[in-house]
Design a protein around this motif. Structure first.
Motif, PDB file in Angstrom:
ATOM      1  N   ASP A 215     -45.016  10.336 -12.944  1.00 18.38           N
ATOM      2  CA  ASP A 215     -44.241  10.321 -14.187  1.00 18.38           C
ATOM      3  C   ASP A 215     -42.740  10.199 -13.972  1.00 18.38           C
ATOM      4  N   ASP A 216     -42.273  10.316 -12.728  1.00 16.84           N
ATOM      5  CA  ASP A 216     -40.850  10.112 -12.459  1.00 16.84           C
ATOM      6  C   ASP A 216     -40.544   8.651 -12.117  1.00 16.84           C
ATOM      7  N   GLY A 217     -41.560   7.792 -12.228  1.00 18.47           N
ATOM      8  CA  GLY A 217     -41.367   6.374 -11.954  1.00 18.47           C
ATOM      9  C   GLY A 217     -41.688   5.951 -10.533  1.00 18.47           C
ATOM     10  N   SER A 218     -41.973   6.888  -9.651  1.00 18.52           N
ATOM     11  CA  SER A 218     -42.292   6.540  -8.272  1.00 18.52           C
ATOM     12  C   SER A 218     -43.710   5.985  -8.177  1.00 18.52           C
ATOM     13  N   VAL A 219     -43.882   5.034  -7.277  1.00 19.11           N
ATOM     14  CA  VAL A 219     -45.163   4.347  -7.108  1.00 19.11           C
ATOM     15  C   VAL A 219     -45.490   4.253  -5.616  1.00 19.11           C
ATOM     16  N   TYR A 220     -46.738   4.579  -5.278  1.00 21.43           N
ATOM     17  CA  TYR A 220     -47.205   4.474  -3.896  1.00 21.43           C
ATOM     18  C   TYR A 220     -48.551   3.759  -3.896  1.00 21.43           C
ATOM     19  N   HIS A 221     -48.981   3.332  -2.710  1.00 21.44           N
ATOM     20  CA  HIS A 221     -50.241   2.608  -2.583  1.00 21.44           C
ATOM     21  C   HIS A 221     -51.045   3.113  -1.397  1.00 21.44           C
ATOM     22  N   LEU A 222     -52.353   2.889  -1.469  1.00 21.58           N
ATOM     23  CA  LEU A 222     -53.244   3.095  -0.335  1.00 21.58           C
ATOM     24  C   LEU A 222     -54.211   1.911  -0.262  1.00 21.58           C
ATOM     25  N   ASN A 223     -54.374   1.370   0.919  1.00  8.22           N
ATOM     26  CA  ASN A 223     -55.372   0.329   1.168  1.00  8.22           C
ATOM     27  C   ASN A 223     -56.601   0.969   1.795  1.00  8.22           C
ATOM     28  N   MET A 224     -57.771   0.782   1.157  1.00  8.86           N
ATOM     29  CA  MET A 224     -58.997   1.429   1.625  1.00  8.86           C
ATOM     30  C   MET A 224     -60.159   0.445   1.633  1.00  8.86           C
ATOM     31  N   PHE A 225     -61.156   0.758   2.439  1.00  6.69           N
ATOM     32  CA  PHE A 225     -62.343  -0.093   2.495  1.00  6.69           C
ATOM     33  C   PHE A 225     -63.357   0.382   1.456  1.00  6.69           C
ATOM     34  N   PRO A 226     -63.852  -0.514   0.590  1.00  7.67           N
ATOM     35  CA  PRO A 226     -64.779  -0.111  -0.475  1.00  7.67           C
ATOM     36  C   PRO A 226     -66.212   0.052   0.033  1.00  7.67           C
ATOM     37  N   LEU A 227     -66.523   1.228   0.505  1.00  6.12           N
ATOM     38  CA  LEU A 227     -67.854   1.522   1.037  1.00  6.12           C
ATOM     39  C   LEU A 227     -68.904   1.532  -0.068  1.00  6.12           C
ATOM     40  N   ARG A 228     -69.982   0.834   0.159  1.00  3.02           N
ATOM     41  CA  ARG A 228     -71.118   0.948  -0.751  1.00  3.02           C
ATOM     42  C   ARG A 228     -71.940   2.169  -0.357  1.00  3.02           C
ATOM     43  N   LYS A 229     -72.519   2.823  -1.358  1.00  2.94           N
ATOM     44  CA  LYS A 229     -73.203   4.089  -1.142  1.00  2.94           C
ATOM     45  C   LYS A 229     -74.319   3.980  -0.108  1.00  2.94           C
ATOM     46  N   ASP A 230     -75.220   3.016  -0.261  1.00  2.00           N
ATOM     47  CA  ASP A 230     -76.362   2.922   0.638  1.00  2.00           C
ATOM     48  C   ASP A 230     -75.945   2.548   2.056  1.00  2.00           C
ATOM     49  N   TYR A 231     -74.873   1.783   2.174  1.00  2.00           N
ATOM     50  CA  TYR A 231     -74.349   1.439   3.496  1.00  2.00           C
ATOM     51  C   TYR A 231     -73.900   2.709   4.226  1.00  2.00           C
ATOM     52  N   THR A 232     -73.192   3.574   3.524  1.00  2.00           N
ATOM     53  CA  THR A 232     -72.733   4.826   4.137  1.00  2.00           C
ATOM     54  C   THR A 232     -73.918   5.682   4.566  1.00  2.00           C
ATOM     55  N   ARG A 233     -74.916   5.785   3.718  1.00  2.00           N
ATOM     56  CA  ARG A 233     -76.103   6.567   4.038  1.00  2.00           C
ATOM     57  C   ARG A 233     -76.808   6.022   5.289  1.00  2.00           C
ATOM     58  N   HIS A 234     -76.939   4.700   5.363  1.00  2.00           N
ATOM     59  CA  HIS A 234     -77.602   4.092   6.520  1.00  2.00           C
ATOM     60  C   HIS A 234     -76.812   4.342   7.804  1.00  2.00           C
ATOM     61  N   LEU A 235     -75.495   4.254   7.723  1.00  2.00           N
ATOM     62  CA  LEU A 235     -74.687   4.522   8.916  1.00  2.00           C
ATOM     63  C   LEU A 235     -74.911   5.944   9.415  1.00  2.00           C
ATOM     64  N   MET A 236     -74.947   6.896   8.508  1.00  2.00           N
ATOM     65  CA  MET A 236     -75.175   8.293   8.901  1.00  2.00           C
ATOM     66  C   MET A 236     -76.517   8.439   9.620  1.00  2.00           C
ATOM     67  N   GLN A 237     -77.528   7.813   9.070  1.00  2.00           N
ATOM     68  CA  GLN A 237     -78.852   7.913   9.670  1.00  2.00           C
ATOM     69  C   GLN A 237     -78.915   7.203  11.015  1.00  2.00           C
ATOM     70  N   GLU A 238     -78.236   6.071  11.135  1.00  2.00           N
ATOM     71  CA  GLU A 238     -78.252   5.336  12.392  1.00  2.00           C
ATOM     72  C   GLU A 238     -77.517   6.084  13.499  1.00  2.00           C
ATOM     73  N   VAL A 239     -76.515   6.869  13.131  1.00  4.29           N
ATOM     74  CA  VAL A 239     -75.785   7.668  14.114  1.00  4.29           C
ATOM     75  C   VAL A 239     -76.646   8.831  14.608  1.00  4.29           C
ATOM     76  N   GLY A 240     -77.605   9.271  13.789  1.00  6.56           N
ATOM     77  CA  GLY A 240     -78.501  10.335  14.242  1.00  6.56           C
ATOM     78  C   GLY A 240     -78.815  11.421  13.246  1.00  6.56           C
ATOM     79  N   PHE A 241     -78.147  11.407  12.089  1.00  2.00           N
ATOM     80  CA  PHE A 241     -78.439  12.437  11.099  1.00  2.00           C
ATOM     81  C   PHE A 241     -79.851  12.227  10.551  1.00  2.00           C
ATOM     82  N   GLN A 242     -80.627  13.311  10.482  1.00  4.08           N
ATOM     83  CA  GLN A 242     -82.050  13.219  10.181  1.00  4.08           C
ATOM     84  C   GLN A 242     -82.349  13.122   8.688  1.00  4.08           C
ATOM     85  N   SER A 243     -81.500  13.680   7.871  1.00  6.26           N
ATOM     86  CA  SER A 243     -81.709  13.597   6.426  1.00  6.26           C
ATOM     87  C   SER A 243     -80.365  13.500   5.732  1.00  6.26           C
ATOM     88  N   VAL A 244     -80.308  12.702   4.677  1.00  4.75           N
ATOM     89  CA  VAL A 244     -79.084  12.525   3.906  1.00  4.75           C
ATOM     90  C   VAL A 244     -79.425  12.665   2.421  1.00  4.75           C
TER      91      VAL A 244
END
Length: 275
Positions: A215-244
């Motif tokens: 509200d003071d007029g200052s502006v900042y940005h962040l560049n991020m990778f748009p992770l899809r939900k199922d992709y994140t879940r699969h990565l966790m399982q592939e690393v070794g997590f047994q249940s997600v």
């Protein structure tokens, strides 16, 4: 030991001449400049976030018998302080010295002392010692990793930091909805500060560039990778997590398009069929 705040200088964000082409994991520490960090709590609004989250994370951790927690994206300390107050033993990590300085001060003002470590997730266990019952990576922080090998390396480091039956709790924006149908937000759970906006300036399959306007007029940005939900879940399982298990805005049952955020709870120990 707390970072020396007096050594942290002010500087501007610099994405060069074409900000939408800045798609590198290594840029994240430069994005959190001191001026942005000092406004971060206006964006979060600790009290309102406490009320909106309720005891979700505390209940999840207690259900898994957790005592020792590694907060690998402490930011300005919101969850670390909350968990300390709930009786957990917490170590707080961040890649940004500016965030760690602010987190330490926020905790001090609430009568707590944070044990802070500055570390890059990809080499987390070089700087953080011991094993933990839980690792938490919250605040949409995992989306700072742009390369799949970085995401796999970070998840492997989280996995290694856990005891044999430990649990990882990781959240992310609902990027599926954003990519497939455009952006909308209730601003109820995560970014609930008043007179602050957090909206995407550019979105494609490889980048979500968010603009944060104050509200003071200052502006900042962040560049991020748009992770899809199922992709994140699969990565966790592939690393070794047994249940997600995945929750939508802290609810076990939800329609895919409705949540602003997803929370993934991944266990090293097999606990039945994943949801």
């Amino acid at each position: 030991m707390a970072p020396d705040e007096f050594l942290l200088e002010y500087k501007s964000q610099d994405y060069g001449t074409d900000p939408t082409e800045v798609r590198s994991t290594d840029t994240y520490t430069d994005e959190y400049v001191r001026g942005f960090v000092e406004k971060w709590d206006e964006l979060i609004d600790w009290q309102q976030r406490w009320e909106s989250e309720g005891d979700f994370f505390i209940e999840q951790l207690k259900a898994h018998g957790v005592k020792r927690v590694l907060d690998v994206a402490t930011g300005t300390g919101f969850h670390s302080v909350r968990l300390l107050e709930a009786g957990f033993d917490v170590v707080s990590v961040d890649g940004s010295p500016y965030m760690l300085a602010r987190a330490f001060e926020n905790a001090r003002q609430r009568g707590r002392v944070l044990r802070t470590v500055q570390a890059d997730w990809r080499w987390l266990n070089q700087d953080v010692y011991g094993r933990f019952d839980a690792v938490i990576c919250l605040g949409n922080s995992f989306t700072h990793l742009f390369d799949e090998r970085d995401r796999r390396k970070a998840l492997a480091e989280f996995y290694s930091a856990l005891v044999h039956d430990g649990v990882l709790i990781l959240d992310q924006r609902n990027y599926d909805e954003m990519l497939d149908h455009g952006f909308s937000s209730k601003h109820k759970y995560y970014y609930c500060g008043e007179k602050v906006s957090a909206e995407p300036e550019h979105v494609d399959e490889g980048l979500a560039r968010f603009q944060y306007s104050f509200d003071d007029g200052s502006v900042y940005h962040l560049n991020m990778f748009p992770l899809r939900k199922d992709y994140t879940r699969h990565l966790m399982q592939e690393v070794g997590f047994q249940s997600v298990s995945t929750y939508g805005d802290f609810q076990e049952t939800y329609h895919e398009r409705e949540p602003d955020f997803f929370v993934h709870v991944a266990s090293k120990k097999y606990e039945g069929a994943p949801r």
